[in-house]
Design a protein around this motif. Structure first.
Motif, PDB file in Angstrom:
ATOM      1  N   THR A 199       0.827  -1.210   0.000  1.00 47.27           N
ATOM      2  CA  THR A 199       0.000   0.000   0.000  1.00 47.27           C
ATOM      3  C   THR A 199       0.855   1.251   0.000  1.00 47.27           C
ATOM      4  O   THR A 199       0.497   2.261  -0.614  1.00 47.27           O
ATOM      5  CB  THR A 199      -0.922   0.004   1.229  1.00 47.27           C
ATOM      6  N   ASN A 200       1.992   1.209   0.671  1.00 41.89           N
ATOM      7  CA  ASN A 200       2.851   2.391   0.777  1.00 41.89           C
ATOM      8  C   ASN A 200       4.034   2.343  -0.184  1.00 41.89           C
ATOM      9  O   ASN A 200       5.072   2.965   0.058  1.00 41.89           O
ATOM     10  CB  ASN A 200       3.357   2.550   2.214  1.00 41.89           C
ATOM     11  N   ALA A 201       3.878   1.628  -1.302  1.00 44.51           N
ATOM     12  CA  ALA A 201       4.956   1.577  -2.295  1.00 44.51           C
ATOM     13  C   ALA A 201       5.039   2.895  -3.052  1.00 44.51           C
ATOM     14  O   ALA A 201       4.023   3.508  -3.375  1.00 44.51           O
ATOM     15  CB  ALA A 201       4.729   0.437  -3.274  1.00 44.51           C
ATOM     16  N   CYS A 202       6.259   3.351  -3.328  1.00 44.06           N
ATOM     17  CA  CYS A 202       6.459   4.532  -4.171  1.00 44.06           C
ATOM     18  C   CYS A 202       7.520   4.258  -5.222  1.00 44.06           C
ATOM     19  O   CYS A 202       8.048   5.170  -5.847  1.00 44.06           O
ATOM     20  CB  CYS A 202       6.822   5.752  -3.325  1.00 44.06           C
ATOM     21  N   GLY A 203       7.845   2.985  -5.406  1.00 44.26           N
ATOM     22  CA  GLY A 203       8.792   2.495  -6.394  1.00 44.26           C
ATOM     23  C   GLY A 203       8.741   0.986  -6.351  1.00 44.26           C
ATOM     24  O   GLY A 203       8.163   0.415  -5.413  1.00 44.26           O
ATOM     25  N   ASP A 204       9.331   0.330  -7.329  1.00 45.23           N
ATOM     26  CA  ASP A 204       9.278  -1.132  -7.330  1.00 45.23           C
ATOM     27  C   ASP A 204       9.858  -1.721  -6.052  1.00 45.23           C
ATOM     28  O   ASP A 204       9.393  -2.763  -5.573  1.00 45.23           O
ATOM     29  CB  ASP A 204      10.036  -1.687  -8.540  1.00 45.23           C
ATOM     30  N   ASP A 205      10.877  -1.063  -5.514  1.00 43.87           N
ATOM     31  CA  ASP A 205      11.490  -1.521  -4.265  1.00 43.87           C
ATOM     32  C   ASP A 205      11.630  -0.371  -3.275  1.00 43.87           C
ATOM     33  O   ASP A 205      12.602  -0.299  -2.517  1.00 43.87           O
ATOM     34  CB  ASP A 205      12.860  -2.142  -4.545  1.00 43.87           C
ATOM     35  N   LEU A 206      10.663   0.541  -3.303  1.00 50.26           N
ATOM     36  CA  LEU A 206      10.676   1.689  -2.400  1.00 50.26           C
ATOM     37  C   LEU A 206       9.358   1.777  -1.634  1.00 50.26           C
ATOM     38  O   LEU A 206       8.302   1.458  -2.178  1.00 50.26           O
ATOM     39  CB  LEU A 206      10.887   2.995  -3.175  1.00 50.26           C
ATOM     40  N   GLU A 207       9.430   2.220  -0.398  1.00 50.83           N
ATOM     41  CA  GLU A 207       8.240   2.449   0.403  1.00 50.83           C
ATOM     42  C   GLU A 207       8.344   3.804   1.085  1.00 50.83           C
ATOM     43  O   GLU A 207       9.443   4.325   1.296  1.00 50.83           O
ATOM     44  CB  GLU A 207       8.073   1.341   1.453  1.00 50.83           C
ATOM     45  N   TRP A 208       7.190   4.379   1.412  1.00 53.47           N
ATOM     46  CA  TRP A 208       7.155   5.685   2.051  1.00 53.47           C
ATOM     47  C   TRP A 208       6.438   5.599   3.381  1.00 53.47           C
ATOM     48  O   TRP A 208       5.628   4.702   3.633  1.00 53.47           O
ATOM     49  CB  TRP A 208       6.460   6.709   1.153  1.00 53.47           C
ATOM     50  N   SER A 209       6.747   6.570   4.243  1.00 55.39           N
ATOM     51  CA  SER A 209       6.044   6.687   5.526  1.00 55.39           C
ATOM     52  C   SER A 209       6.092   8.147   5.958  1.00 55.39           C
ATOM     53  O   SER A 209       6.992   8.897   5.567  1.00 55.39           O
ATOM     54  CB  SER A 209       6.691   5.800   6.598  1.00 55.39           C
ATOM     55  N   VAL A 210       5.106   8.556   6.741  1.00 56.61           N
ATOM     56  CA  VAL A 210       5.078   9.897   7.315  1.00 56.61           C
ATOM     57  C   VAL A 210       4.911   9.759   8.819  1.00 56.61           C
ATOM     58  O   VAL A 210       3.939   9.176   9.297  1.00 56.61           O
ATOM     59  CB  VAL A 210       3.924  10.744   6.738  1.00 56.61           C
ATOM     60  N   THR A 211       5.882  10.277   9.544  1.00 58.52           N
ATOM     61  CA  THR A 211       5.847  10.231  11.005  1.00 58.52           C
ATOM     62  C   THR A 211       6.279  11.579  11.556  1.00 58.52           C
ATOM     63  O   THR A 211       7.361  12.075  11.223  1.00 58.52           O
ATOM     64  CB  THR A 211       6.794   9.137  11.559  1.00 58.52           C
ATOM     65  N   GLY A 212       5.437  12.174  12.384  1.00 57.42           N
ATOM     66  CA  GLY A 212       5.776  13.453  12.998  1.00 57.42           C
ATOM     67  C   GLY A 212       6.098  14.537  12.000  1.00 57.42           C
ATOM     68  O   GLY A 212       6.978  15.366  12.249  1.00 57.42           O
ATOM     69  N   GLY A 213       5.417  14.536  10.878  1.00 58.16           N
ATOM     70  CA  GLY A 213       5.645  15.562   9.862  1.00 58.16           C
ATOM     71  C   GLY A 213       6.818  15.301   8.942  1.00 58.16           C
ATOM     72  O   GLY A 213       7.115  16.129   8.079  1.00 58.16           O
ATOM     73  N   VAL A 214       7.499  14.157   9.102  1.00 60.84           N
ATOM     74  CA  VAL A 214       8.660  13.818   8.265  1.00 60.84           C
ATOM     75  C   VAL A 214       8.259  12.736   7.267  1.00 60.84           C
ATOM     76  O   VAL A 214       7.849  11.636   7.655  1.00 60.84           O
ATOM     77  CB  VAL A 214       9.847  13.329   9.115  1.00 60.84           C
ATOM     78  N   LEU A 215       8.368  13.048   5.978  1.00 59.35           N
ATOM     79  CA  LEU A 215       8.151  12.058   4.930  1.00 59.35           C
ATOM     80  C   LEU A 215       9.477  11.362   4.652  1.00 59.35           C
ATOM     81  O   LEU A 215      10.473  12.007   4.354  1.00 59.35           O
ATOM     82  CB  LEU A 215       7.645  12.741   3.655  1.00 59.35           C
ATOM     83  N   THR A 216       9.484  10.039   4.772  1.00 60.27           N
ATOM     84  CA  THR A 216      10.699   9.266   4.543  1.00 60.27           C
ATOM     85  C   THR A 216      10.483   8.313   3.370  1.00 60.27           C
ATOM     86  O   THR A 216       9.472   7.613   3.310  1.00 60.27           O
ATOM     87  CB  THR A 216      11.085   8.459   5.794  1.00 60.27           C
ATOM     88  N   ILE A 217      11.449   8.297   2.438  1.00 57.97           N
ATOM     89  CA  ILE A 217      11.447   7.368   1.312  1.00 57.97           C
ATOM     90  C   ILE A 217      12.580   6.375   1.540  1.00 57.97           C
ATOM     91  O   ILE A 217      13.736   6.776   1.632  1.00 57.97           O
ATOM     92  CB  ILE A 217      11.644   8.099  -0.027  1.00 57.97           C
ATOM     93  N   ARG A 218      12.251   5.084   1.626  1.00 54.72           N
ATOM     94  CA  ARG A 218      13.261   4.058   1.924  1.00 54.72           C
ATOM     95  C   ARG A 218      13.257   2.984   0.850  1.00 54.72           C
ATOM     96  O   ARG A 218      12.218   2.685   0.271  1.00 54.72           O
ATOM     97  CB  ARG A 218      12.986   3.393   3.276  1.00 54.72           C
TER      98      ARG A 218
END
Length: 415
Positions: free
Chosen positions: A185-204
């Protein structure tokens, strides 16, 4: 055998399922001898008029013809007749009739070759058949139910990351296949995921981000509360419009980053400074179209780009890549070492006056694109032509002969 829907457990004139072939017409007779009041209050409904439709008016009739227009694929189509209170029969009633529409033997079946969904979503696959009146009943199967399941009606539901082949088989053994890719659900690339915590968007993760449209990112609902964007090591490309309209004031980019997509930082209203790491070698379109951006910095180790006074250049400074739209100051003089001004280099800036030396022999489309800008340059030069092109599009810009300019900034440029 066909199991009747539980919603129709009340007694009805017809309990058996009626089988029709495509093109058949069938007469439903309620068997009621009704007075005029009852006729006025009788209403007829089909659960799927694309497959079984009522002929003529759908009200005020004791009996009606129904036409089998298309195969129901083995599913039941109902005709419902509702009666309100009348003079002859002072009660309310519902009659329900059950049909299955059969088609001709299929000659071919096709499915979309591929489909994508997430591990929390479903899609319905719709096969196409020949001939036009073919029987559409299918048997469905999934090569890997741990990745994606499929219902008897072709609804595919994502379960976990991976791929599965969905197969539809006709009553006479023809098959069609669709390869379904399921992403988190939180994919932003074939092998990337995203999350938002405390106002910080992280791409991993690793690899390239997907491309998006403005406000079309999966984290768009967090844009207003976003304070920072952290792109982790391993990410190689920032997608088109990836961080557009974000309220973040700080962005951290990894050394692994190779490319930044078009309008990646479009309308980032709080982002005043952006630092490009050593690995960035390609920029698509105009990644930096934000009125707030005052400065673009570049790692000294970057072999492709450089920065001078917050303005982005090629490494050897022969090409001016981007003058930040929010950079303060009403006047700017392009250095004499510059030979090219690239696409959208001066887009929507705060400049009132721009000095372009004769060394600039090429200005890309939209390279000079600031409303009401006065451009000083050499007559017959690329600068003059760029102004003419801008004006020809119906916008306002002025060209002045640089030899007539009495301004110390001209001398700075010449130096």
């Amino acid at each position: 055998s066909v199991v009747l829907p539980t919603a129709y457990a009340e007694p009805t004139p017809e309990r058996k399922v009626i089988y029709l072939d495509v093109g058949d017409t069938y007469t439903i007779d309620t068997g009621r001898s009704m007075g005029i009041s009852d006729l006025l209050y009788a209403n007829w409904y089909s659960s799927d008029s694309s497959k079984l439709r009522i002929v003529g008016d759908n009200y005020g009739k004791a009996k009606s013809d129904v036409y089998a227009a298309a195969s129901s694929g083995g599913e039941i189509v109902t005709i419902q007749v509702e009666f309100a209170e009348g003079e002859v029969f002072p009660e309310k009633g519902v009659f329900v009739y059950f049909f299955v529409i059969r088609g001709e033997e299929p000659q071919s079946i096709t499915l979309p070759p591929t489909a994508e969904l997430t591990d929390t979503t479903s899609i319905r696959l719709t096969p196409e058949f020949t001939p036009e009146k073919a029987e559409t009943a299918c048997t469905w199967s999934s090569s890997d139910p741990s990745v994606a399941t499929v219902s008897d009606t072709g609804t595919v539901t994502g379960v976990s990351k991976g791929t599965a082949v969905i197969t539809a088989e006709t009553v006479n053994g023809l098959t069609a296949k669709c390869t379904v890719t399921v992403r988190p659900t939180n994919a932003c690339g074939d092998d990337l995921e995203w999350s938002v915590t405390g106002g910080v968007l992280t791409i991993r993760g690793t690899g390239a981000m997907y491309d998006y449209t403005v406000d079309g990112t999966p984290w768009a609902k967090y844009n207003a509360e976003m304070t920072s964007i952290l792109v982790s090591e391993g990410v190689t490309r920032i997608g088109d419009c990836a961080f557009s309209s974000s309220a973040a004031s700080q962005v951290v980019l990894p050394e692994s980053l190779l490319e930044i997509g078009d309008e990646a930082f479009f309308d980032c209203q709080n982002l005043q400074q952006l630092s490009l790491p050593s690995g960035v070698r390609s920029l698509s379109g105009d990644p930096f179209s934000s009125a707030a951006l005052k400065s673009i910095l570049v790692s000294r180790e970057n072999p492709y780009f450089s920065s001078f006074d917050g303005v982005l250049y090629s490494k050897d400074m022969t090409a001016l890549v981007r003058y930040p739209s929010g950079r303060e100051g009403a006047h700017y003089c392009v250095p004499y070492c510059v030979k090219q001004i690239l696409y959208a280099a001066f887009y929507n800036t705060q400049l009132e006056t721009l000095y372009v030396p004769e060394t600039v022999s090429e200005i890309a489309y939209f390279g000079l694109s600031t409303w009401n800008l006065t451009v000083y340059g050499v007559k017959g030069s690329a600068a003059e032509q760029a102004v003419l092109d801008y004006v020809a599009s119906g916008l306002t810009m002025y060209f002045r002969d640089i030899s007539l300019a009495d301004d110390p900034m001209v001398q700075v440029g010449r130096g």
